[in-house]
Design a protein around this motif. Sequence first.
Motif, PDB file in Angstrom:
ATOM      1  N   SER A 352      -9.810   4.763  -5.391  1.00 59.45           N
ATOM      2  CA  SER A 352      -9.497   4.277  -4.051  1.00 59.45           C
ATOM      3  C   SER A 352      -8.168   3.528  -4.033  1.00 59.45           C
ATOM      4  O   SER A 352      -7.323   3.734  -3.146  1.00 59.45           O
ATOM      5  N   LEU A 353      -7.962   2.643  -5.033  1.00 59.51           N
ATOM      6  CA  LEU A 353      -6.684   1.937  -5.136  1.00 59.51           C
ATOM      7  C   LEU A 353      -5.531   2.911  -5.338  1.00 59.51           C
ATOM      8  O   LEU A 353      -4.448   2.765  -4.749  1.00 59.51           O
ATOM      9  N   ARG A 354      -5.748   3.894  -6.185  1.00 60.12           N
ATOM     10  CA  ARG A 354      -4.708   4.910  -6.433  1.00 60.12           C
ATOM     11  C   ARG A 354      -4.344   5.649  -5.161  1.00 60.12           C
ATOM     12  O   ARG A 354      -3.161   5.834  -4.839  1.00 60.12           O
ATOM     13  N   ASP A 355      -5.353   6.072  -4.402  1.00 63.48           N
ATOM     14  CA  ASP A 355      -5.090   6.845  -3.193  1.00 63.48           C
ATOM     15  C   ASP A 355      -4.331   6.019  -2.156  1.00 63.48           C
ATOM     16  O   ASP A 355      -3.443   6.534  -1.462  1.00 63.48           O
ATOM     17  N   GLN A 356      -4.719   4.725  -2.035  1.00 63.60           N
ATOM     18  CA  GLN A 356      -4.012   3.869  -1.086  1.00 63.60           C
ATOM     19  C   GLN A 356      -2.531   3.735  -1.463  1.00 63.60           C
ATOM     20  O   GLN A 356      -1.638   3.870  -0.607  1.00 63.60           O
ATOM     21  N   ALA A 357      -2.283   3.473  -2.743  1.00 60.42           N
ATOM     22  CA  ALA A 357      -0.884   3.315  -3.188  1.00 60.42           C
ATOM     23  C   ALA A 357      -0.122   4.628  -3.045  1.00 60.42           C
ATOM     24  O   ALA A 357       1.059   4.646  -2.645  1.00 60.42           O
ATOM     25  N   ARG A 358      -0.734   5.741  -3.360  1.00 62.29           N
ATOM     26  CA  ARG A 358      -0.076   7.043  -3.228  1.00 62.29           C
ATOM     27  C   ARG A 358       0.294   7.338  -1.779  1.00 62.29           C
ATOM     28  O   ARG A 358       1.413   7.773  -1.476  1.00 62.29           O
ATOM     29  N   ASP A 359      -0.647   7.101  -0.853  1.00 56.40           N
ATOM     30  CA  ASP A 359      -0.370   7.380   0.554  1.00 56.40           C
ATOM     31  C   ASP A 359       0.779   6.523   1.077  1.00 56.40           C
ATOM     32  O   ASP A 359       1.638   7.001   1.844  1.00 56.40           O
ATOM     33  N   GLN A 360       0.796   5.249   0.642  1.00 53.06           N
ATOM     34  CA  GLN A 360       1.901   4.375   1.074  1.00 53.06           C
ATOM     35  C   GLN A 360       3.227   4.851   0.502  1.00 53.06           C
ATOM     36  O   GLN A 360       4.262   4.833   1.192  1.00 53.06           O
ATOM     37  N   ALA A 372      13.527   6.268  -6.384  1.00 50.60           N
ATOM     38  CA  ALA A 372      13.401   5.386  -7.551  1.00 50.60           C
ATOM     39  C   ALA A 372      12.745   4.069  -7.151  1.00 50.60           C
ATOM     40  O   ALA A 372      11.870   3.548  -7.867  1.00 50.60           O
ATOM     41  N   LYS A 373      13.151   3.529  -5.997  1.00 51.22           N
ATOM     42  CA  LYS A 373      12.573   2.273  -5.552  1.00 51.22           C
ATOM     43  C   LYS A 373      11.112   2.479  -5.127  1.00 51.22           C
ATOM     44  O   LYS A 373      10.263   1.604  -5.330  1.00 51.22           O
ATOM     45  N   VAL A 374      10.809   3.635  -4.536  1.00 44.84           N
ATOM     46  CA  VAL A 374       9.434   3.920  -4.147  1.00 44.84           C
ATOM     47  C   VAL A 374       8.526   3.991  -5.367  1.00 44.84           C
ATOM     48  O   VAL A 374       7.426   3.447  -5.386  1.00 44.84           O
ATOM     49  N   VAL A 375       9.010   4.683  -6.416  1.00 44.14           N
ATOM     50  CA  VAL A 375       8.221   4.797  -7.645  1.00 44.14           C
ATOM     51  C   VAL A 375       8.029   3.428  -8.284  1.00 44.14           C
ATOM     52  O   VAL A 375       6.926   3.084  -8.757  1.00 44.14           O
ATOM     53  N   GLU A 376       9.097   2.619  -8.301  1.00 42.98           N
ATOM     54  CA  GLU A 376       8.993   1.286  -8.894  1.00 42.98           C
ATOM     55  C   GLU A 376       7.993   0.432  -8.126  1.00 42.98           C
ATOM     56  O   GLU A 376       7.172  -0.280  -8.712  1.00 42.98           O
ATOM     57  N   ARG A 377       8.055   0.526  -6.787  1.00 45.01           N
ATOM     58  CA  ARG A 377       7.127  -0.240  -5.971  1.00 45.01           C
ATOM     59  C   ARG A 377       5.689   0.248  -6.185  1.00 45.01           C
ATOM     60  O   ARG A 377       4.733  -0.539  -6.245  1.00 45.01           O
ATOM     61  N   ALA A 379       4.396   1.655  -8.904  1.00 48.73           N
ATOM     62  CA  ALA A 379       3.899   1.169 -10.196  1.00 48.73           C
ATOM     63  C   ALA A 379       3.534  -0.305 -10.118  1.00 48.73           C
ATOM     64  O   ALA A 379       2.507  -0.738 -10.658  1.00 48.73           O
ATOM     65  N   HIS A 380       4.375  -1.082  -9.433  1.00 52.46           N
ATOM     66  CA  HIS A 380       4.116  -2.515  -9.304  1.00 52.46           C
ATOM     67  C   HIS A 380       2.821  -2.763  -8.532  1.00 52.46           C
ATOM     68  O   HIS A 380       1.997  -3.599  -8.926  1.00 52.46           O
ATOM     69  N   GLN A 381       2.619  -2.035  -7.415  1.00 48.97           N
ATOM     70  CA  GLN A 381       1.416  -2.214  -6.609  1.00 48.97           C
ATOM     71  C   GLN A 381       0.149  -1.826  -7.378  1.00 48.97           C
ATOM     72  O   GLN A 381      -0.856  -2.536  -7.320  1.00 48.97           O
ATOM     73  N   LEU A 382       0.219  -0.689  -8.064  1.00 50.54           N
ATOM     74  CA  LEU A 382      -0.959  -0.243  -8.811  1.00 50.54           C
ATOM     75  C   LEU A 382      -1.354  -1.254  -9.876  1.00 50.54           C
ATOM     76  O   LEU A 382      -2.543  -1.582 -10.040  1.00 50.54           O
ATOM     77  N   ALA A 383      -0.346  -1.739 -10.628  1.00 51.54           N
ATOM     78  CA  ALA A 383      -0.634  -2.707 -11.689  1.00 51.54           C
ATOM     79  C   ALA A 383      -1.256  -3.968 -11.105  1.00 51.54           C
ATOM     80  O   ALA A 383      -2.268  -4.489 -11.608  1.00 51.54           O
ATOM     81  N   ASN A 384      -0.700  -4.474  -9.999  1.00 51.11           N
ATOM     82  CA  ASN A 384      -1.222  -5.712  -9.400  1.00 51.11           C
ATOM     83  C   ASN A 384      -2.638  -5.531  -8.863  1.00 51.11           C
ATOM     84  O   ASN A 384      -3.499  -6.392  -9.024  1.00 51.11           O
TER      85      ASN A 384
END
Length: 436
Positions: A352-360, A372-377, A379-384
Amino acid sequence: MTLLALGINHRTATVAVREQVAFTPTQLESALAELRSLPHISEAAVLSTCNRTELYCVTDAAGEQTVLDWLGRFHNLRVEELTRCAYHYHDNDAARHLMRVAVGLDSMVLGEPQILGQLKEAYQQARQAKGLGGELERLFQHTFAVAKQVRTETGIGKNPVSVAYAAVSMASRIFDDFSRANALLIGAGETIELVARHLHEAGVRQLTVANRTRERAERVSSSLGGTAITLPEIPDALERADIVISSTASPLPILGKGMVERALKKRRHRPVFMVDIAVPRDIEPEVGELADVFLYTVDDLEEVIEENRRHRQVAADQAESLIEHGVGSWQQERRVRNGGEVIRDFRRHGESLRDQARDQALERLAKGEDPAKVVERLAHQLANRFMHQPTLTIREAAAQENHDLLSAAPRLLLPPKPAFEQPAPSAKRQKDDTPA
């Protein structure tokens, strides 16, 4: 949720109490429906025989008192009276008790085989009433497998002795010549079938089987050369009967003191041997007050049964060992299932967390943001998001000094540390260690 086994049996309650708590076949359907609908109860099964009434339930912490209160209401008994003779087991102890019941280790007659059939019937009735979920379904199936192993690998089932056999054995102490005795059997269930077979093998040739329906009585009597009658014909048959053994599911007595007294007068007071195996009782207790009647109930068969128990004790010890192994394997399977449920919940949460971050992230890419900034963001969101709840839980555990959780956290959240490699021995050490 907790697995609960609650009941009474021949060790904890008299026959008078057992017959009050017994469920008749016509009561079982409504009883299972009521029990299953109680608050705190998610699964339920009922086992009711002449020697025990037991309820198997999946409950929460408040469920045991709920079940006890309901049992008292259903049978119009005070809960205090039930509490004095009721036993209860939870989880592993409940599973062990069910397995011991299934192989006859908890029976009045040690190792008697009829209880397994009765337990299978209780299982089928619970299934039909939609009282079984995954927990009880798996427990019953596991129990049947253990019972089969015990019957195969031990001598507990050799030369089976039952309450029916014990009744006939007791009759043999009174009648020297069974071939001259006239037997009246009341009922047409499995127990009466066994009684009829044992009596026939002992030499009884004059056999009458009485039942509510003549067809059922004929099914029992025909193969043994006996006679089938219906219940209204019992008074006439009673005049000729030297042996009377009764086992029906009737909620009320079938033989009353007046009926037996009239039959005795026509018999010119020739004595009659009677065994009432039924619970509730088929023969009024007052019949035993008559001078020419020897009336016994299932509780009076203890002497014959104890002799059987001594002969089977070695096999019983082997059965106990197999049951302990069965409880252990059931417990392990249950732990694995519980672990599987936690894993499924954890994975669903992560997905569920993965899908939310992917959709955003996809939305930002669609708006033309720098990949590049989207990917960085992302990764940061998923980790947090993955670390947020574990971090809060560890802080709370530390504040409450929950050392069990703190010690388990590294194993759950961190990868295992690599094993340290032993340094290779130096050339000088190799040289020093070389034998001269």
